[in-house]
Design an enzyme around this catalytic site. Structure first.
Site, PDB file in Angstrom:
ATOM      1  N   ASN A 142      49.437  -2.952 -33.988  1.00  0.00           N
ATOM      2  CA  ASN A 142      50.757  -2.736 -34.956  1.00  0.00           C
ATOM      3  C   ASN A 142      51.025  -1.504 -35.463  1.00  0.00           C
ATOM      4  OD1 ASN A 142      52.908  -4.328 -36.086  1.00  0.00           O
ATOM      5  ND2 ASN A 142      51.523  -4.004 -37.801  1.00  0.00           N
ATOM      6  N   ARG A 186       4.664 -11.206   1.931  1.00  0.00           N
ATOM      7  CA  ARG A 186       5.500 -10.546   2.781  1.00  0.00           C
ATOM      8  C   ARG A 186       6.735 -11.598   3.199  1.00  0.00           C
ATOM      9  NH1 ARG A 186       0.667  -9.582   5.481  1.00  0.00           N
ATOM     10  NH2 ARG A 186      -0.253  -7.730   5.000  1.00  0.00           N
ATOM     11  N   ALA A 199       0.812  -1.232   0.088  1.00  0.00           N
ATOM     12  CA  ALA A 199      -0.159  -0.107  -0.062  1.00  0.00           C
ATOM     13  C   ALA A 199       0.770   1.229   0.116  1.00  0.00           C
ATOM     14  CB  ALA A 199      -1.090  -0.024   1.301  1.00  0.00           C
ATOM     15  N   LYS A 237      45.482 -16.573 -35.169  1.00  0.00           N
ATOM     16  CA  LYS A 237      44.809 -15.379 -35.166  1.00  0.00           C
ATOM     17  C   LYS A 237      44.153 -15.474 -36.679  1.00  0.00           C
ATOM     18  CE  LYS A 237      44.898 -10.187 -35.317  1.00  0.00           C
ATOM     19  NZ  LYS A 237      44.930  -9.957 -36.545  1.00  0.00           N
TER      20      LYS A 237
END
Length: 673
Positions: A624, A288, A46, A515
């Protein structure tokens, strides 16, 4: 890579969101895990701010009064941050009673006087109390405003995530398992109300409350909260009257009942008869979080990175500001307010002769990556200050700076890729340098431990790559072969295999790093997402640790992570362009969602741009061209090295929140007039 959150709050109601707001405004990274926001007790409340009307006493009254005093400023802050009203209304509360009390106080109103304060109260009312300092807010508006602010200032709200259990390691919480996956953080705050006992064996139980709302008649408005015995009436600005609430100790039984609603209506009509003719608008229920003594559980749990903020029973709305203040101070300043000792979870353990005390927990800003490279674990137990050894060094100077920042045995902020640790978070390359000697000196100056090498150029002794195998000490530098020059997946897979063999020839028998570059575009050198994904899937199957170079595409990066890549390497801008990071928004998303390292690759031109990349939360940088093509490559390499370190420290430290207004750095109290 998002290795970890600084703070995870379990619970997206008013308590969890209020704490999240305070911590975020203090510069910490916060994630809120919310099972179902609509189930939060916030939405069922409330909104009364009624410590004395609730007849609280002792330490819980002290806590509630402190929170009530914070409300005007707190409400103003929420409204300023959101631009919306939370209907904070210190309208006062009338508390009627049906029996004459044996003793009265200054708040007492006799039968005739209380009718002046609120006409048309029920005939059975014998008098009551007037609490002018108390009032109300609209809890649903508060919840919506908190959510709006949270989203606007960068608090991560993960809705629909149901927590299951904590995992532990060496006495600390390591992860939280949920039905949506595993989440990691430095500090965990349990603020999930009645559901908190499902995560930790707290003496919490759900108390069901049924409520309803009526439409207030325009010719008979209520101006103040009426807090009766077992019934309260809370009028809202939009002419809703909230009527509550039942209190049912029946576990998790869901739904409203005819009996419950009938009980509410009968009590409400007895308290204020005119409402019998008002229109019924809505009925609902909530749970609650109740403890045996009806007081909240606040403070440290059984680990110094576990904190409780739960069990607020009927007063979660009232206690939100003080709870947020106490918990945020506990985390950011390690300040244990004397009030907290009364609300420890250990008060329920009668077998203990005294309350346990914990060492001051480490602050999230001083967290370090653990050996598995995925979770943040705090290792510095001195609350974020320099260790005694560092303090004895006196003032920071060039002569002792290196010792301060490198000789702390507790520090292990290693970059971990595919299980291999690296101290440096800067990677460099070997191409475009004016000479081999310049490349060698620059690599040394950069402090890097990973150097990428184009397999095709080394294999063919391309210009600038002659003698590269002998130019660097590969016993100290980890080679990262790359597939530069490959225009499709098939070429890249074949060159990757050559790169692995090349690393073996240099003595790195266990080097499976590659990579991955698949670049058919010769003008802008933008990678092919489809070819990259195809090659990555195959190379992962062949046992490579794949580090794919990609556009800053969050969906592609997520897919590459899912197929098993060791990192993702989104470009900041086109290779060699020196444009800096031109796609901040996408890179932030990639970092946010990744559970593998994120390495920003290509486009960085200056140390300031390198620092920015690390401040975003990137795990490493590959630079690089900016070094090799600088007027003085060696000095630029040194600058990039320092920038990477500075950016990483800034990311770990956490920047101050950005504000639209000034905030004096000097004290405003105690100024000499």
């Amino acid at each position: 890579m998002k290795t970890s959150n600084e703070i995870i709050i379990i619970g997206g109601g008013i308590i969890g969101l209020s704490i999240a707001l305070e911590l975020k405004l203090k510069g910490l990274g916060v994630t809120v895990l919310s099972k179902n926001y609509t189930e939060a007790a916030t939405n069922a409340a409330a909104g009364m701010l009624a410590p004395r009307a609730e007849q609280l006493d002792g330490v819980i009254l002290d806590l509630a009064l402190q929170s009530l005093a914070l409300y005007p400023e707190w409400a103003q802050k929420l409204e300023q941050l959101s631009g919306e009203d939370i209907d904070y209304n210190p309208c006062g509360i009338i508390a009627p009673v049906y029996q004459q009390p044996s003793t009265i106080n200054d708040h007492w109103l006799d039968k005739d006087t209380i009718q002046l304060y609120q006409p048309q109260l029920g005939k059975a009312v014998m008098g009551g109390y007037w609490y002018p300092e108390e009032g109300q807010v609209d809890p649903r508006r508060v919840g919506k405003v908190l959510l709006k602010i949270a989203q606007s200032i960068g608090i991560e709200i993960k809705e629909g995530v149901e927590a299951i259990a904590f995992t532990r390691d060496h006495g600390k919480i390591k992860n939280i398992l949920t039905k949506s996956g595993i989440f990691s953080a430095d500090t965990y705050i349990v603020a999930s109300g009645a559901w908190s006992s499902k995560l930790f064996p707290l003496p919490l139980r759900p108390l069901k409350g049924q409520m309803l709302s009526l439409r207030i008649a325009s010719d008979n408005p209520l101006e103040r909260v009426i807090f009766g015995e077992n019934t309260y009436l809370v009028p809202k600005k939009d002419r809703r009257l909230i009527v509550g609430a039942t209190s049912e100790d029946i576990g998790w039984q869901e739904g409203t009942t005819a009996e419950g609603i009938n009980t509410l209506l009968n009590r409400a009509i007895g308290l204020y008869p005119p409402l019998a003719c008002w229109q019924l608008e809505e009925i609902w229920y909530g749970f609650r979080p109740a403890t045996v003594d009806e007081m909240p559980i606040l403070g440290y749990g059984d680990s110094d990175n576990l904190i409780f903020a739960t069990g607020h029973h009927r007063n979660g709305i009232l206690l939100a500001p003080i709870t947020a203040q106490l918990i945020s101070n506990l985390i950011t300043h390690q300040y244990v307010d004397p009030l907290l000792k009364h609300f420890t979870y250990q008060r329920f353990n009668k077998s203990q002769s005294k309350i346990m005390s914990y060492s001051t927990p480490s602050t999230p800003q001083n967290s370090n990556i653990s050996s598995n490279g995925s979770d943040i674990t705090s290792t510095n137990g001195n609350g974020g200050h320099f260790s005694p050894k560092t303090e004895n060094l006196g003032y920071l100077s060039p002569s002792n700076a290196k010792e301060i920042f490198t000789n702390n045995s507790d520090e292990d902020d290693s970059l971990i890729i595919a299980g291999k640790k690296f101290k440096s978070r800067l990677m460099t390359g070997t191409g475009k340098y004016p000479s081999m000697e310049s490349m060698q000196q620059s690599v040394m100056a950069s402090g890097c431990q990973i150097v990428t090498v184009a397999v095709r150029r080394v294999q063919t002794n391309a210009t600038g790559h002659e003698g590269l195998a002998e130019a660097l000490d590969w016993s100290k530098i980890w080679m990262l072969p790359n597939t530069a020059g490959c225009t499709n997946a098939e070429e890249a897979i074949r060159v990757a295999r050559l790169g692995r063999e090349m690393a073996k020839l240099l003595g790195q028998e266990d080097n499976n790093f590659i990579k991955l570059e698949v670049i058919p575009d010769s003008k802008y050198l933008l990678p092919d997402p489809i070819g990259t994904l195809q090659a990555a899937e195959q190379l992962v199957k062949e046992g490579f640790a794949v580090l794919p170079y990609v556009n800053a595409d969050p969906l592609l990066c997520k897919r590459l992570e899912e197929v098993g890549c060791a990192t993702v390497m989104p470009l900041g801008s086109p290779i060699g362009s020196g444009q800096g990071i031109q796609n901040l928004a996408n890179i932030k998303i990639i970092i946010e969602q990744a559970k593998i390292p994120v390495v920003i690759d290509a486009g960085i031109g200056t140390p300031s741009e390198a620092a920015l990349g690390m401040e975003l939360g990137a795990d490493a940088l590959l630079i690089n061209s900016a070094i090799a093509l600088a007027q003085n490559p060696v000095k630029m390499a040194q600058g990039m090295r320092l920038a990477a370190v500075a950016g990483r420290l800034a990311y770990q430290a956490g920047r101050i929140p950005v504000k639209q207004y000034a905030c004096a750095s000097s004290p405003v109290m105690g100024i000499v007039e």
